[in-house]
Design a protein around this motif. Structure first.
Motif, PDB file in Angstrom:
ATOM      1  N   THR A 121       0.835  -1.201   0.000  1.00  0.00           N
ATOM      2  CA  THR A 121       0.000   0.000   0.000  1.00  0.00           C
ATOM      3  C   THR A 121       0.870   1.251   0.000  1.00  0.00           C
ATOM      4  N   PRO A 122       0.599   2.224  -0.912  1.00  0.00           N
ATOM      5  CA  PRO A 122       1.358   3.476  -0.832  1.00  0.00           C
ATOM      6  C   PRO A 122       0.994   4.235   0.447  1.00  0.00           C
ATOM      7  N   MET A 123       1.988   4.911   1.019  1.00  0.00           N
ATOM      8  CA  MET A 123       1.789   5.548   2.327  1.00  0.00           C
ATOM      9  C   MET A 123       1.194   6.949   2.183  1.00  0.00           C
ATOM     10  N   THR A 124      -0.049   7.007   1.717  1.00  0.00           N
ATOM     11  CA  THR A 124      -0.724   8.307   1.634  1.00  0.00           C
ATOM     12  C   THR A 124      -1.115   8.734   3.046  1.00  0.00           C
ATOM     13  N   ASP A 125      -1.526  10.002   3.179  1.00  0.00           N
ATOM     14  CA  ASP A 125      -1.926  10.484   4.505  1.00  0.00           C
ATOM     15  C   ASP A 125      -3.085   9.683   5.074  1.00  0.00           C
ATOM     16  N   SER A 126      -4.036   9.317   4.208  1.00  0.00           N
ATOM     17  CA  SER A 126      -5.190   8.605   4.768  1.00  0.00           C
ATOM     18  C   SER A 126      -4.778   7.200   5.207  1.00  0.00           C
ATOM     19  N   VAL A 127      -3.826   6.588   4.500  1.00  0.00           N
ATOM     20  CA  VAL A 127      -3.336   5.270   4.928  1.00  0.00           C
ATOM     21  C   VAL A 127      -2.584   5.407   6.259  1.00  0.00           C
ATOM     22  N   LEU A 128      -1.728   6.434   6.343  1.00  0.00           N
ATOM     23  CA  LEU A 128      -0.970   6.634   7.597  1.00  0.00           C
ATOM     24  C   LEU A 128      -1.924   6.876   8.774  1.00  0.00           C
ATOM     25  N   LEU A 129      -2.903   7.743   8.552  1.00  0.00           N
ATOM     26  CA  LEU A 129      -3.868   8.027   9.632  1.00  0.00           C
ATOM     27  C   LEU A 129      -4.631   6.769  10.023  1.00  0.00           C
ATOM     28  N   HIS A 130      -4.960   5.991   9.011  1.00  0.00           N
ATOM     29  CA  HIS A 130      -5.673   4.744   9.276  1.00  0.00           C
ATOM     30  C   HIS A 130      -4.835   3.841  10.196  1.00  0.00           C
ATOM     31  N   PHE A 131      -3.541   3.703   9.889  1.00  0.00           N
ATOM     32  CA  PHE A 131      -2.687   2.834  10.714  1.00  0.00           C
ATOM     33  C   PHE A 131      -2.426   3.438  12.094  1.00  0.00           C
ATOM     34  N   ILE A 132      -2.415   4.763  12.165  1.00  0.00           N
ATOM     35  CA  ILE A 132      -2.271   5.385  13.490  1.00  0.00           C
ATOM     36  C   ILE A 132      -3.461   4.988  14.365  1.00  0.00           C
ATOM     37  N   GLN A 133      -4.630   4.872  13.719  1.00  0.00           N
ATOM     38  CA  GLN A 133      -5.861   4.691  14.505  1.00  0.00           C
ATOM     39  C   GLN A 133      -6.377   3.256  14.572  1.00  0.00           C
ATOM     40  N   THR A 134      -5.847   2.365  13.743  1.00  0.00           N
ATOM     41  CA  THR A 134      -6.462   1.026  13.662  1.00  0.00           C
ATOM     42  C   THR A 134      -6.307   0.214  14.952  1.00  0.00           C
ATOM     43  N   THR A 135      -7.313  -0.642  15.181  1.00  0.00           N
ATOM     44  CA  THR A 135      -7.198  -1.596  16.290  1.00  0.00           C
ATOM     45  C   THR A 135      -7.343  -3.016  15.745  1.00  0.00           C
ATOM     46  N   ASP A 136      -7.402  -3.145  14.424  1.00  0.00           N
ATOM     47  CA  ASP A 136      -7.604  -4.454  13.785  1.00  0.00           C
ATOM     48  C   ASP A 136      -6.330  -5.301  13.911  1.00  0.00           C
ATOM     49  N   PRO A 137      -6.409  -6.436  14.638  1.00  0.00           N
ATOM     50  CA  PRO A 137      -5.191  -7.223  14.902  1.00  0.00           C
ATOM     51  C   PRO A 137      -4.504  -7.729  13.630  1.00  0.00           C
ATOM     52  N   ASP A 138      -5.275  -8.061  12.595  1.00  0.00           N
ATOM     53  CA  ASP A 138      -4.645  -8.564  11.364  1.00  0.00           C
ATOM     54  C   ASP A 138      -3.873  -7.454  10.665  1.00  0.00           C
ATOM     55  N   GLU A 139      -4.481  -6.275  10.623  1.00  0.00           N
ATOM     56  CA  GLU A 139      -3.799  -5.136   9.995  1.00  0.00           C
ATOM     57  C   GLU A 139      -2.514  -4.794  10.753  1.00  0.00           C
ATOM     58  N   ILE A 140      -2.621  -4.852  12.066  1.00  0.00           N
ATOM     59  CA  ILE A 140      -1.457  -4.506  12.882  1.00  0.00           C
ATOM     60  C   ILE A 140      -0.348  -5.549  12.678  1.00  0.00           C
ATOM     61  N   ALA A 141      -0.742  -6.817  12.617  1.00  0.00           N
ATOM     62  CA  ALA A 141       0.249  -7.884  12.390  1.00  0.00           C
ATOM     63  C   ALA A 141       0.948  -7.668  11.045  1.00  0.00           C
ATOM     64  N   ASP A 142       0.184  -7.288  10.021  1.00  0.00           N
ATOM     65  CA  ASP A 142       0.775  -7.034   8.691  1.00  0.00           C
ATOM     66  C   ASP A 142       1.730  -5.839   8.741  1.00  0.00           C
TER      67      ASP A 142
END
Ligand code: 5AD
Ligand code: FES
Length: 339
Positions: free
Chosen positions: A3-24
Protein backbone atom coordinates in the motif's frame (compact mmCIF):
# COMPACT_ATOMS: atom_id res chain seq x y z
CA UNK A 1 2.67 -4.57 2.36
CA UNK A 2 2.52 -2.72 -0.95
CA UNK A 3 0.00 0.00 0.00
CA UNK A 4 1.36 3.48 -0.83
CA UNK A 5 1.79 5.55 2.33
CA UNK A 6 -0.72 8.31 1.63
CA UNK A 7 -1.93 10.48 4.50
CA UNK A 8 -5.19 8.61 4.77
CA UNK A 9 -3.34 5.27 4.93
CA UNK A 10 -0.97 6.63 7.60
CA UNK A 11 -3.87 8.03 9.63
CA UNK A 12 -5.67 4.74 9.28
CA UNK A 13 -2.69 2.83 10.71
CA UNK A 14 -2.27 5.38 13.49
CA UNK A 15 -5.86 4.69 14.50
CA UNK A 16 -6.46 1.03 13.66
CA UNK A 17 -7.20 -1.60 16.29
CA UNK A 18 -7.60 -4.45 13.78
CA UNK A 19 -5.19 -7.22 14.90
CA UNK A 20 -4.64 -8.56 11.36
CA UNK A 21 -3.80 -5.14 9.99
CA UNK A 22 -1.46 -4.51 12.88
CA UNK A 23 0.25 -7.88 12.39
CA UNK A 24 0.78 -7.03 8.69
CA UNK A 25 2.15 -3.60 9.59
CA UNK A 26 4.66 -5.05 12.05
CA UNK A 27 5.67 -7.77 9.58
CA UNK A 28 6.33 -5.16 6.89
CA UNK A 29 8.39 -3.12 9.37
CA UNK A 30 10.45 -6.18 10.36
CA UNK A 31 11.01 -7.12 6.72
CA UNK A 32 12.43 -3.66 6.03
CA UNK A 33 14.71 -3.54 9.06
CA UNK A 34 15.99 -7.01 8.21
CA UNK A 35 16.62 -5.98 4.60
CA UNK A 36 18.90 -3.17 5.80
CA UNK A 37 20.27 -4.33 9.13
CA UNK A 38 19.65 -8.08 9.16
CA UNK A 39 18.85 -9.50 12.58
CA UNK A 40 21.21 -7.17 14.44
CA UNK A 41 20.14 -5.08 17.40
CA UNK A 42 22.72 -2.39 18.20
CA UNK A 43 23.69 -1.47 21.75
CA UNK A 44 24.44 2.05 23.02
CA UNK A 45 25.82 2.81 26.47
CA UNK A 46 23.90 5.68 28.00
CA UNK A 47 25.79 8.00 30.36
CA UNK A 48 23.44 10.41 32.10
CA UNK A 49 26.08 12.90 33.17
CA UNK A 50 24.03 15.80 34.54
CA UNK A 51 20.52 16.08 35.91
CA UNK A 52 20.65 19.87 36.10
CA UNK A 53 18.46 21.54 33.50
CA UNK A 54 17.65 25.17 32.80
CA UNK A 55 14.52 24.24 30.86
CA UNK A 56 11.04 23.86 32.25
CA UNK A 57 9.29 21.46 29.86
CA UNK A 58 5.92 20.60 31.41
CA UNK A 59 6.34 16.83 30.98
CA UNK A 60 9.82 16.27 32.36
CA UNK A 61 10.81 15.37 35.91
CA UNK A 62 14.13 17.21 35.51
CA UNK A 63 12.43 20.56 34.74
CA UNK A 64 14.01 23.42 36.64
CA UNK A 65 10.80 24.12 38.58
CA UNK A 66 10.92 20.66 40.14
CA UNK A 67 12.70 21.63 43.34
CA UNK A 68 12.37 18.11 44.77
CA UNK A 69 14.51 16.65 41.98
CA UNK A 70 17.93 15.57 43.29
CA UNK A 71 20.54 17.12 41.06
CA UNK A 72 23.96 15.71 40.25
CA UNK A 73 26.81 16.20 37.83
CA UNK A 74 29.42 13.60 36.98
CA UNK A 75 33.03 14.74 37.01
CA UNK A 76 35.23 14.24 33.95
CA UNK A 77 36.84 11.30 35.76
CA UNK A 78 33.46 9.73 36.48
CA UNK A 79 32.40 10.12 32.84
CA UNK A 80 35.64 8.55 31.65
CA UNK A 81 35.21 5.72 34.17
CA UNK A 82 31.78 5.02 32.69
CA UNK A 83 33.37 4.85 29.23
CA UNK A 84 36.08 2.46 30.45
CA UNK A 85 33.47 0.29 32.13
CA UNK A 86 31.49 0.33 28.88
CA UNK A 87 34.56 -0.56 26.86
CA UNK A 88 35.23 -3.55 29.12
CA UNK A 89 31.68 -4.72 28.51
CA UNK A 90 32.19 -4.44 24.75
CA UNK A 91 30.24 -1.24 23.99
CA UNK A 92 31.26 0.80 20.95
CA UNK A 93 28.91 3.74 21.36
CA UNK A 94 28.74 6.12 24.29
CA UNK A 95 25.74 8.40 24.57
CA UNK A 96 26.40 11.44 26.74
CA UNK A 97 22.99 12.62 27.80
CA UNK A 98 22.09 15.42 30.16
CA UNK A 99 19.81 18.32 30.89
CA UNK A 100 20.67 21.74 29.50
CA UNK A 101 23.18 22.44 32.24
CA UNK A 102 24.98 25.81 31.95
CA UNK A 103 27.89 24.44 34.01
CA UNK A 104 28.92 22.42 30.95
CA UNK A 105 30.17 25.27 28.81
CA UNK A 106 31.39 24.68 25.26
CA UNK A 107 34.95 24.72 26.55
CA UNK A 108 34.36 22.12 29.26
CA UNK A 109 32.35 19.87 26.93
CA UNK A 110 34.89 20.18 24.15
CA UNK A 111 37.60 19.07 26.57
CA UNK A 112 35.53 16.06 27.65
CA UNK A 113 34.74 15.04 24.06
CA UNK A 114 38.38 15.50 23.02
CA UNK A 115 39.54 13.29 25.88
CA UNK A 116 36.98 10.54 25.16
CA UNK A 117 37.93 10.66 21.47
CA UNK A 118 41.64 10.41 22.40
CA UNK A 119 41.12 7.43 24.69
CA UNK A 120 38.52 5.70 22.51
CA UNK A 121 39.43 6.32 18.86
CA UNK A 122 37.17 3.54 17.59
CA UNK A 123 34.05 4.33 19.58
CA UNK A 124 31.11 6.43 18.46
CA UNK A 125 30.36 9.44 20.65
CA UNK A 126 26.74 10.51 20.72
CA UNK A 127 25.62 13.72 22.42
CA UNK A 128 22.16 14.40 23.79
CA UNK A 129 22.40 17.73 25.56
CA UNK A 130 19.65 19.83 24.05
CA UNK A 131 19.67 23.08 22.13
CA UNK A 132 22.95 24.89 21.42
CA UNK A 133 24.25 27.24 18.76
CA UNK A 134 25.56 26.14 15.37
CA UNK A 135 29.06 27.07 16.53
CA UNK A 136 28.84 24.96 19.68
CA UNK A 137 27.59 21.97 17.71
CA UNK A 138 30.42 22.50 15.21
CA UNK A 139 33.02 22.62 17.99
CA UNK A 140 31.76 19.38 19.52
CA UNK A 141 31.80 17.72 16.10
CA UNK A 142 35.36 18.90 15.44
CA UNK A 143 36.36 17.52 18.87
CA UNK A 144 35.13 14.06 17.84
CA UNK A 145 31.39 13.76 18.49
CA UNK A 146 29.70 11.70 15.75
CA UNK A 147 26.01 11.68 16.53
CA UNK A 148 23.42 13.87 18.23
CA UNK A 149 20.03 13.04 19.69
CA UNK A 150 17.51 15.86 19.98
CA UNK A 151 13.88 14.83 19.96
CA UNK A 152 11.58 17.30 18.23
CA UNK A 153 8.85 16.15 20.72
CA UNK A 154 6.00 17.21 18.40
CA UNK A 155 6.01 18.69 14.91
CA UNK A 156 2.87 20.73 15.54
CA UNK A 157 3.51 24.33 16.55
CA UNK A 158 0.43 24.67 18.80
CA UNK A 159 1.04 21.32 20.44
CA UNK A 160 4.69 22.26 21.02
CA UNK A 161 3.40 25.34 22.84
CA UNK A 162 1.18 23.15 25.04
CA UNK A 163 4.17 21.06 26.14
CA UNK A 164 6.71 23.83 26.68
CA UNK A 165 6.92 27.28 28.24
CA UNK A 166 7.03 30.11 25.72
CA UNK A 167 10.77 30.68 25.87
CA UNK A 168 11.01 27.46 23.84
CA UNK A 169 9.83 27.05 20.26
CA UNK A 170 9.46 24.38 17.62
CA UNK A 171 11.22 26.73 15.23
CA UNK A 172 14.34 26.80 17.43
CA UNK A 173 14.22 23.02 17.84
CA UNK A 174 13.97 22.49 14.09
CA UNK A 175 16.84 24.91 13.46
CA UNK A 176 19.05 22.89 15.82
CA UNK A 177 18.19 19.68 13.97
CA UNK A 178 18.98 21.29 10.60
CA UNK A 179 22.26 22.70 11.97
CA UNK A 180 23.28 19.28 13.28
CA UNK A 181 22.59 17.68 9.90
CA UNK A 182 24.47 20.38 8.06
CA UNK A 183 27.52 19.95 10.29
CA UNK A 184 27.58 16.25 9.48
CA UNK A 185 26.30 14.52 12.61
CA UNK A 186 24.20 11.38 12.42
CA UNK A 187 21.07 12.98 13.83
CA UNK A 188 18.28 11.59 15.94
CA UNK A 189 14.87 13.24 16.24
CA UNK A 190 11.92 11.77 18.11
CA UNK A 191 8.73 12.15 20.02
CA UNK A 192 6.62 10.98 22.91
CA UNK A 193 3.47 9.09 22.01
CA UNK A 194 0.44 10.07 24.08
CA UNK A 195 1.84 13.34 25.38
CA UNK A 196 -0.96 15.56 26.73
CA UNK A 197 -3.20 17.12 24.05
CA UNK A 198 -1.70 14.98 21.26
CA UNK A 199 -4.07 13.96 18.44
CA UNK A 200 -3.79 11.44 15.59
CA UNK A 201 -3.28 14.40 13.24
CA UNK A 202 -0.32 15.55 15.29
CA UNK A 203 1.26 12.11 14.88
CA UNK A 204 0.68 12.36 11.13
CA UNK A 205 2.52 15.70 11.23
CA UNK A 206 5.34 13.99 13.12
CA UNK A 207 5.62 11.41 10.35
CA UNK A 208 5.65 14.17 7.72
CA UNK A 209 8.35 16.01 9.62
CA UNK A 210 10.47 12.87 9.91
CA UNK A 211 10.10 12.25 6.19
CA UNK A 212 11.24 15.79 5.50
CA UNK A 213 14.14 15.82 7.97
CA UNK A 214 15.35 12.31 7.10
CA UNK A 215 17.03 11.76 10.48
CA UNK A 216 19.36 8.80 10.96
CA UNK A 217 17.75 7.88 14.29
CA UNK A 218 14.29 8.34 15.76
CA UNK A 219 13.51 7.88 19.46
CA UNK A 220 9.85 7.03 20.01
CA UNK A 221 8.53 6.26 23.47
CA UNK A 222 5.28 6.63 25.38
CA UNK A 223 4.65 9.65 27.58
CA UNK A 224 4.79 8.64 31.25
CA UNK A 225 3.68 11.18 33.86
CA UNK A 226 6.05 12.37 36.56
CA UNK A 227 4.44 13.31 39.89
CA UNK A 228 6.28 16.60 40.29
CA UNK A 229 5.22 18.08 36.95
CA UNK A 230 2.14 19.98 35.73
CA UNK A 231 1.24 16.84 33.74
CA UNK A 232 1.16 14.55 36.78
CA UNK A 233 -2.55 13.77 36.37
CA UNK A 234 -2.38 12.77 32.70
CA UNK A 235 -2.38 9.06 31.79
CA UNK A 236 0.40 6.99 30.24
CA UNK A 237 0.83 7.07 26.47
CA UNK A 238 -0.74 4.14 24.62
CA UNK A 239 1.87 1.41 24.14
CA UNK A 240 0.18 -0.19 21.14
CA UNK A 241 0.06 3.17 19.42
CA UNK A 242 3.77 3.59 20.27
CA UNK A 243 4.53 0.31 18.48
CA UNK A 244 2.46 1.35 15.46
CA UNK A 245 4.36 4.66 15.32
CA UNK A 246 7.67 2.77 15.43
CA UNK A 247 6.49 0.52 12.59
CA UNK A 248 5.23 3.46 10.50
CA UNK A 249 8.52 5.28 11.03
CA UNK A 250 10.34 2.16 9.83
CA UNK A 251 8.21 2.09 6.68
CA UNK A 252 8.94 5.76 5.95
CA UNK A 253 12.63 5.64 6.94
CA UNK A 254 13.64 2.06 6.12
CA UNK A 255 17.25 2.40 7.18
CA UNK A 256 16.72 4.42 10.37
CA UNK A 257 18.13 3.35 13.72
CA UNK A 258 15.14 3.08 16.05
CA UNK A 259 15.58 2.34 19.76
CA UNK A 260 13.34 0.10 21.82
CA UNK A 261 13.18 2.80 24.50
CA UNK A 262 13.42 2.51 28.26
CA UNK A 263 10.00 4.19 28.50
CA UNK A 264 8.48 1.32 26.48
CA UNK A 265 10.10 -1.17 28.89
CA UNK A 266 8.82 0.84 31.85
CA UNK A 267 5.17 0.50 30.81
CA UNK A 268 5.31 -3.22 30.05
CA UNK A 269 7.70 -6.01 31.05
CA UNK A 270 7.84 -7.20 27.42
CA UNK A 271 7.65 -3.71 25.94
CA UNK A 272 11.13 -3.59 24.46
CA UNK A 273 10.70 -7.00 22.84
CA UNK A 274 7.42 -5.80 21.31
CA UNK A 275 9.18 -2.66 20.02
CA UNK A 276 11.86 -4.83 18.35
CA UNK A 277 9.10 -6.86 16.73
CA UNK A 278 7.54 -3.64 15.42
CA UNK A 279 10.75 -2.54 13.65
CA UNK A 280 13.07 -1.14 16.33
CA UNK A 281 16.74 -2.16 16.13
CA UNK A 282 18.61 -0.42 18.95
CA UNK A 283 18.74 -0.76 22.75
CA UNK A 284 20.33 1.72 25.15
CA UNK A 285 21.34 0.21 28.48
CA UNK A 286 22.39 2.57 31.22
CA UNK A 287 26.12 3.02 31.89
CA UNK A 288 25.66 5.74 34.53
CA UNK A 289 27.01 5.01 38.01
CA UNK A 290 24.41 3.10 40.07
CA UNK A 291 24.32 5.81 42.74
CA UNK A 292 22.91 8.47 40.40
CA UNK A 293 20.53 6.43 38.26
CA UNK A 294 17.40 7.07 40.30
CA UNK A 295 18.13 10.79 40.23
CA UNK A 296 17.85 10.94 36.45
CA UNK A 297 14.07 10.67 36.68
CA UNK A 298 12.43 12.02 33.54
CA UNK A 299 9.25 10.11 34.49
CA UNK A 300 8.05 7.83 37.30
CA UNK A 301 9.05 4.16 37.81
CA UNK A 302 11.89 4.13 35.26
CA UNK A 303 13.32 0.60 34.92
CA UNK A 304 16.89 -0.66 35.34
CA UNK A 305 17.85 2.01 37.86
CA UNK A 306 19.02 -0.64 40.34
CA UNK A 307 20.79 -3.04 38.01
CA UNK A 308 24.48 -3.16 37.19
CA UNK A 309 25.09 -2.50 33.49
CA UNK A 310 26.55 -5.99 33.09
CA UNK A 311 23.30 -7.50 34.39
CA UNK A 312 21.21 -5.30 32.11
CA UNK A 313 23.35 -6.33 29.18
CA UNK A 314 22.84 -10.02 29.93
CA UNK A 315 19.14 -9.47 30.46
CA UNK A 316 18.89 -7.54 27.20
CA UNK A 317 20.82 -10.17 25.30
CA UNK A 318 18.34 -12.83 26.45
CA UNK A 319 15.40 -10.64 25.56
CA UNK A 320 16.82 -9.86 22.11
CA UNK A 321 17.64 -13.50 21.37
CA UNK A 322 14.21 -14.69 22.45
CA UNK A 323 12.69 -12.38 19.82
CA UNK A 324 14.86 -14.04 17.14
CA UNK A 325 17.38 -11.21 16.86
CA UNK A 326 20.99 -10.94 17.94
CA UNK A 327 22.84 -8.35 19.95
CA UNK A 328 25.52 -6.47 18.01
CA UNK A 329 28.09 -4.62 20.13
CA UNK A 330 29.70 -2.80 17.18
CA UNK A 331 29.38 0.91 16.49
CA UNK A 332 26.17 0.34 14.57
CA UNK A 333 26.47 3.29 12.23
CA UNK A 334 23.66 4.38 9.97
CA UNK A 335 23.71 2.53 6.68
CA UNK A 336 23.01 4.76 3.68
CA UNK A 337 20.66 3.39 1.06
CA UNK A 338 22.49 2.33 -2.10
CA UNK A 339 20.37 4.67 -4.25
N1 5AD B 1 7.66 10.60 29.61
C1 5AD B 1 8.28 10.06 28.56
N2 5AD B 1 9.37 10.58 27.98
C2 5AD B 1 9.85 11.72 28.51
N3 5AD B 1 10.90 12.49 28.16
C3 5AD B 1 10.98 13.52 29.03
N4 5AD B 1 9.99 13.45 29.93
C4 5AD B 1 9.27 12.33 29.63
C5 5AD B 1 8.11 11.74 30.17
N5 5AD B 1 7.49 12.27 31.24
C6 5AD B 1 11.69 12.24 26.96
C7 5AD B 1 11.63 13.46 26.05
C8 5AD B 1 13.07 13.90 25.99
C9 5AD B 1 13.83 12.64 26.35
C10 5AD B 1 15.19 12.89 26.90
O1 5AD B 1 13.02 12.02 27.31
O2 5AD B 1 11.17 13.07 24.77
O3 5AD B 1 13.46 14.37 24.72
FE1 FES C 1 18.18 -3.74 32.62
FE2 FES C 1 16.85 -5.99 31.91
S1 FES C 1 17.64 -4.44 30.66
S2 FES C 1 17.63 -5.43 33.85
Amino acid sequence: MTTPMTDSVLLHFIQTTDPDEIADLFQAARDLRELHYGKDVYVRGLIEFTSYCRNDCYYCGLRCSNHSAERYRLSVEEILNCCHHGERLGFHTFVLQGGEDPYFTDTILTEIITEIRRQFPNHAITLSIGERSFDSYARFFAAGADRYLLRHETANETHYGQLHPNNMSLKARKKCLMDLKEIGYQVGAGLMVGSPFQTAEHLLEDLHFLQELQPHMVGIGPFIPHVQTPFSTFGNGDLDLTFRMIALTRLLLPNALLPATTAVGTLSPKGREAALLAGANVVMPNLSPLGVRKKYALYDNKICTGDETAECLKCLQGRIERTGYSMNMGRGDYIHLPF
